[in-house]
Design a protein around this motif. Structure first.
Motif, PDB file in Angstrom:
ATOM      1  N   THR A 155       0.817  -1.215   0.000  1.00 36.53           N
ATOM      2  CA  THR A 155       0.000   0.000   0.000  1.00 36.53           C
ATOM      3  C   THR A 155       0.853   1.268   0.000  1.00 36.53           C
ATOM      4  O   THR A 155       0.309   2.370  -0.009  1.00 36.53           O
ATOM      5  N   ASN A 156       2.165   1.118  -0.005  1.00 35.76           N
ATOM      6  CA  ASN A 156       3.053   2.267  -0.194  1.00 35.76           C
ATOM      7  C   ASN A 156       2.832   2.787  -1.614  1.00 35.76           C
ATOM      8  O   ASN A 156       2.892   2.035  -2.581  1.00 35.76           O
ATOM      9  N   GLN A 157       2.578   4.073  -1.750  1.00 38.93           N
ATOM     10  CA  GLN A 157       2.224   4.651  -3.048  1.00 38.93           C
ATOM     11  C   GLN A 157       3.311   4.446  -4.098  1.00 38.93           C
ATOM     12  O   GLN A 157       3.028   4.107  -5.251  1.00 38.93           O
ATOM     13  N   GLN A 158       4.569   4.628  -3.698  1.00 42.24           N
ATOM     14  CA  GLN A 158       5.665   4.435  -4.650  1.00 42.24           C
ATOM     15  C   GLN A 158       5.786   2.981  -5.087  1.00 42.24           C
ATOM     16  O   GLN A 158       6.044   2.679  -6.255  1.00 42.24           O
ATOM     17  N   VAL A 159       5.595   2.076  -4.151  1.00 40.90           N
ATOM     18  CA  VAL A 159       5.646   0.646  -4.477  1.00 40.90           C
ATOM     19  C   VAL A 159       4.545   0.294  -5.462  1.00 40.90           C
ATOM     20  O   VAL A 159       4.762  -0.436  -6.434  1.00 40.90           O
ATOM     21  N   GLY A 168      10.271   4.136 -14.804  1.00 42.04           N
ATOM     22  CA  GLY A 168      10.247   5.439 -14.147  1.00 42.04           C
ATOM     23  C   GLY A 168      11.451   5.584 -13.222  1.00 42.04           C
ATOM     24  O   GLY A 168      12.435   4.854 -13.330  1.00 42.04           O
ATOM     25  N   PHE A 169      11.367   6.544 -12.296  1.00 44.40           N
ATOM     26  CA  PHE A 169      12.463   6.797 -11.369  1.00 44.40           C
ATOM     27  C   PHE A 169      11.974   6.563  -9.945  1.00 44.40           C
ATOM     28  O   PHE A 169      10.945   7.104  -9.529  1.00 44.40           O
ATOM     29  N   ARG A 200      11.710  -6.581 -15.161  1.00 47.07           N
ATOM     30  CA  ARG A 200      11.265  -5.711 -16.246  1.00 47.07           C
ATOM     31  C   ARG A 200      11.762  -4.277 -16.030  1.00 47.07           C
ATOM     32  O   ARG A 200      12.194  -3.601 -16.965  1.00 47.07           O
ATOM     33  N   PHE A 201      11.702  -3.806 -14.794  1.00 48.52           N
ATOM     34  CA  PHE A 201      12.108  -2.447 -14.468  1.00 48.52           C
ATOM     35  C   PHE A 201      13.583  -2.222 -14.795  1.00 48.52           C
ATOM     36  O   PHE A 201      13.954  -1.231 -15.433  1.00 48.52           O
ATOM     37  N   HIS A 202      14.428  -3.142 -14.364  1.00 45.74           N
ATOM     38  CA  HIS A 202      15.859  -2.968 -14.574  1.00 45.74           C
ATOM     39  C   HIS A 202      16.219  -2.962 -16.055  1.00 45.74           C
ATOM     40  O   HIS A 202      17.157  -2.278 -16.472  1.00 45.74           O
TER      41      HIS A 202
END
Length: 246
Positions: A155-159, A168-169, A200-202
């Protein structure tokens, strides 16, 4: 309200959707596999708009109380002139993050949900209707350690943004927390989903890989592939990454 013109659908094409997890908490990173299959050896040309960000592709969800709502994508795309070719030898497939939508989480209440997709194409406005997938959103378990731990990180918004977009960053603290979550939950579907998103992100952020990052991503990709918990589409995505970079 669901589209009413599905009788115009092309018989030789089939739209299939699948969500591997049949039950989960509302905040878990869930993806839906989408496949368009053809019974013809001849290619059918379709617009490259198999995404809820385009008007032509829509996802309708029936809530536990019976009401129906249209999935609201967080990103809306402009017109796209590209096309895809589909035949019996070359089906189309992709995956879509579905746990979040514009305005928050997609599945806000516990209970059984039904999901169906529609794809409109051609000058005649033909519509492909998918099968119906049924999922169960589990009740909160406020005295359960697993629920508490999952809720804290997911539930952390960035996560949430990281797991939905996979590009993204992001602060290194977030990446470290996700790596730690995977290490603690490496045998579970949520853990593998986190590992998949990280792989996928990396690949998105590292166009020129250092030796250290190359080894790290290689390890992540193959851990995910060997888990036995990825859908065929996600296995295909990671195999493509593996073949391209390693």
């Amino acid at each position: 309200e669901l589209p009413l013109t599905i009788l115009n659908s092309e018989r030789k094409l089939t739209l299939k959707i699948k969500i591997d997890q049949s039950e989960f908490w509302y905040f878990e990173p869930i993806e839906m596999d989408i496949n368009i299959l053809s019974s013809s050896k001849l290619s059918t040309v379709l617009p490259d708009k198999v995404d809820p960000g385009y008007e032509e592709f829509s996802i309708y969800i029936t809530k536990p109380d019976g009401t129906i709502f249209k999935y609201k994508p967080p990103r809306i795309f402009c017109q796209n002139s590209a096309s895809i070719k589909i035949s019996s030898q070359k089906p189309f497939s992709r995956d879509i993050s579905i746990f979040g939508q514009s305005g928050g989480y997609t599945f806000r209440e516990p209970g059984i949900y039904k999901i169906q997709c529609f794809f409109k194409y051609g000058k005649e406005g033909k519509i492909l209707a998918s099968n119906v997938e049924e999922i169960y959103i589990k009740d909160p378990m406020l005295n359960n350690n697993k629920f508490i731990n999952f809720q804290k990180i997911f539930t952390n918004q960035q996560v949430g943004r990281f797991l939905y977009h996979r590009s993204g960053f992001f602060d290194q603290v977030i990446l470290n927390e996700l790596e730690e979550f995977y290490e603690r939950n490496s045998k579970s579907v949520p853990g593998i989903n986190v590992l998949y998103a990280m792989s996928r992100f990396h690949m998105h952020i590292n166009k020129k890989l250092t030796v250290r990052m190359n080894e790290k991503i290689y390890s992540q990709v193959h851990k995910a592939l060997n888990s036995g918990k990825l859908s065929k589409q996600r296995e295909k995505n990671l195999l493509t990454i593996s073949q391209k970079y390693f």
